[in-house]
Design a protein around this motif. Sequence first.
Motif, short mmCIF file in Angstrom:
data_model
loop_
_atom_site.label_atom_id
_atom_site.label_comp_id
_atom_site.label_asym_id
_atom_site.label_seq_id
_atom_site.Cartn_x
_atom_site.Cartn_y
_atom_site.Cartn_z
N SER A 154 -3.94 9.26 13.21
CA SER A 154 -2.80 8.55 13.82
C SER A 154 -2.49 7.33 12.95
O SER A 154 -3.06 6.27 13.17
N LEU A 155 -1.63 7.50 11.98
CA LEU A 155 -1.45 6.45 10.95
C LEU A 155 -0.05 5.86 10.94
O LEU A 155 0.34 5.24 9.95
N LEU A 156 0.70 6.01 12.05
CA LEU A 156 2.08 5.53 12.01
C LEU A 156 2.14 4.02 11.77
O LEU A 156 3.00 3.54 11.02
N GLY A 157 1.20 3.28 12.37
CA GLY A 157 1.16 1.83 12.13
C GLY A 157 0.97 1.51 10.65
O GLY A 157 1.65 0.64 10.09
N ASN A 158 0.06 2.25 10.00
CA ASN A 158 -0.18 2.03 8.57
C ASN A 158 1.02 2.46 7.74
O ASN A 158 1.37 1.83 6.74
N VAL A 159 1.65 3.56 8.16
CA VAL A 159 2.84 4.04 7.44
C VAL A 159 3.96 2.99 7.53
O VAL A 159 4.60 2.66 6.52
N MET A 160 4.16 2.45 8.73
CA MET A 160 5.22 1.44 8.89
C MET A 160 4.88 0.17 8.11
O MET A 160 5.76 -0.45 7.49
N ALA A 161 3.61 -0.19 8.12
CA ALA A 161 3.19 -1.37 7.36
C ALA A 161 3.43 -1.15 5.86
O ALA A 161 3.98 -2.00 5.17
N ARG A 162 3.04 0.01 5.37
CA ARG A 162 3.20 0.31 3.93
C ARG A 162 4.68 0.26 3.53
O ARG A 162 5.02 -0.24 2.46
N GLN A 163 5.55 0.75 4.41
CA GLN A 163 6.96 0.81 4.05
C GLN A 163 7.56 -0.58 3.84
O GLN A 163 8.48 -0.76 3.05
N LEU A 164 7.00 -1.59 4.55
CA LEU A 164 7.52 -2.95 4.38
C LEU A 164 7.40 -3.37 2.91
O LEU A 164 8.30 -4.01 2.36
N SER A 165 6.26 -3.02 2.28
CA SER A 165 6.11 -3.37 0.87
C SER A 165 6.95 -2.47 -0.02
O SER A 165 7.57 -2.93 -0.98
N ALA A 166 7.00 -1.18 0.32
CA ALA A 166 7.82 -0.25 -0.49
C ALA A 166 9.27 -0.73 -0.52
O ALA A 166 9.93 -0.68 -1.56
N ASP A 167 9.76 -1.22 0.62
CA ASP A 167 11.14 -1.70 0.68
C ASP A 167 11.37 -2.90 -0.25
O ASP A 167 12.51 -3.21 -0.60
N HIS A 168 10.29 -3.61 -0.61
CA HIS A 168 10.41 -4.74 -1.54
C HIS A 168 9.93 -4.39 -2.94
O HIS A 168 9.66 -5.29 -3.76
N GLY A 169 9.74 -3.11 -3.19
CA GLY A 169 9.27 -2.69 -4.52
C GLY A 169 7.84 -3.13 -4.78
O GLY A 169 7.42 -3.26 -5.94
N ALA A 170 7.05 -3.38 -3.73
CA ALA A 170 5.66 -3.83 -3.89
C ALA A 170 4.71 -2.68 -3.57
O ALA A 170 5.10 -1.70 -2.93
N VAL A 171 3.43 -2.79 -4.01
CA VAL A 171 2.52 -1.64 -3.88
C VAL A 171 1.69 -1.64 -2.60
O VAL A 171 1.11 -0.63 -2.26
N GLU A 172 1.62 -2.78 -1.93
CA GLU A 172 0.79 -2.79 -0.72
C GLU A 172 1.24 -3.92 0.20
O GLU A 172 1.80 -4.93 -0.26
N THR A 173 0.99 -3.71 1.50
CA THR A 173 1.27 -4.73 2.51
C THR A 173 -0.06 -5.29 2.99
O THR A 173 -0.93 -4.53 3.44
#
Length: 291
Positions: A154-173
């Motif tokens: 159940s990784l939706l929280g991690n997926v949503m967290a990761r996307q925050l950095s992806a949206d800024h061109g960054a590799v990790e949140t």
Amino acid sequence: MPSLPDTLCHLNGQTLPLCDAKVSVLDRGFLFGDGIYEAMPVYGRRLFRFDEHMDRLERNLAKVRIANPHRREAWLALARELIAAHPAEDQMVYIEITRGVAPREHVMVEGLTPTVFVMTNALKPPSADQRHHGVACVTARDFRWERADIKCTSLLGNVMARQLSADHGAVETILLRDGWLTEGSSSNVWVVHEGALLGPPKSEHLLEGIRMDLLAELCEDCGIAYNLRPLSETDVLAADELLLSSASKEVLPVTRLDGEPVGHGALRGKPGPVYGRLYEAYQRAKREQCM
Ligand code: PMP
């Protein structure tokens, strides 16, 4: 849509091409994310820290009351069969065990046959550019549940967290719970302060990465002080160096955080000396500790 690989995988006792593997829509992994997983790196077709990964798998299965469907030797044999059949020398073996298939209801139905899935993929290590210049990260509030210690699917929280950095061109949140560092969306986070490697204590708010104890060992070998203690947002923002660790990232320097350079003086925005020593020690461990 990316094409699905035709490399071999293992599903419930069968070996078959990954693109042909199918599970029931009533699998509790599909309906609830009711499953546990592991991801372990392979170098030169040999598993790295296999026993530590298996210990964690067993601990996590016990936490959610799923019986381990295989003995350790059987897991090893399964992994090795797939590793031998894969074209890449360096791989990432992924194991997933769900509670099994049953009519949908929340309660943990007893007596189910767990679904067992194993695949291996080519390992994607950090690029030379990422190692030499470091990577960018962003910080965010840790909005996940309070059992981040469980390596569950159940990784939706991690997926949503990761996307925050992806949206800024960054590799990790990098996540902060009530102003305290927990971890990254899929990595552990380390602060270097006055030459010491500092990480948050093991707790239900973060996953105990296999690299936590490994880095403790490497620090000991290198004469670097290692300490797990609560780290505030201020500790993170004022770090001399900031590092990530995970099976795929190994150890990786963070040189920009929320758009600002990390560190001080001449090393501001550059990978630092503690990273350099731990990176070398990590490469030695890879050569010495595979099976
Ligand atoms: N935290 C989270 C949330 C992760 O997903 C991972 C990677 N699986 C880690 C930490 C690092 O763990 P490990 O060193 O075992 O890869």
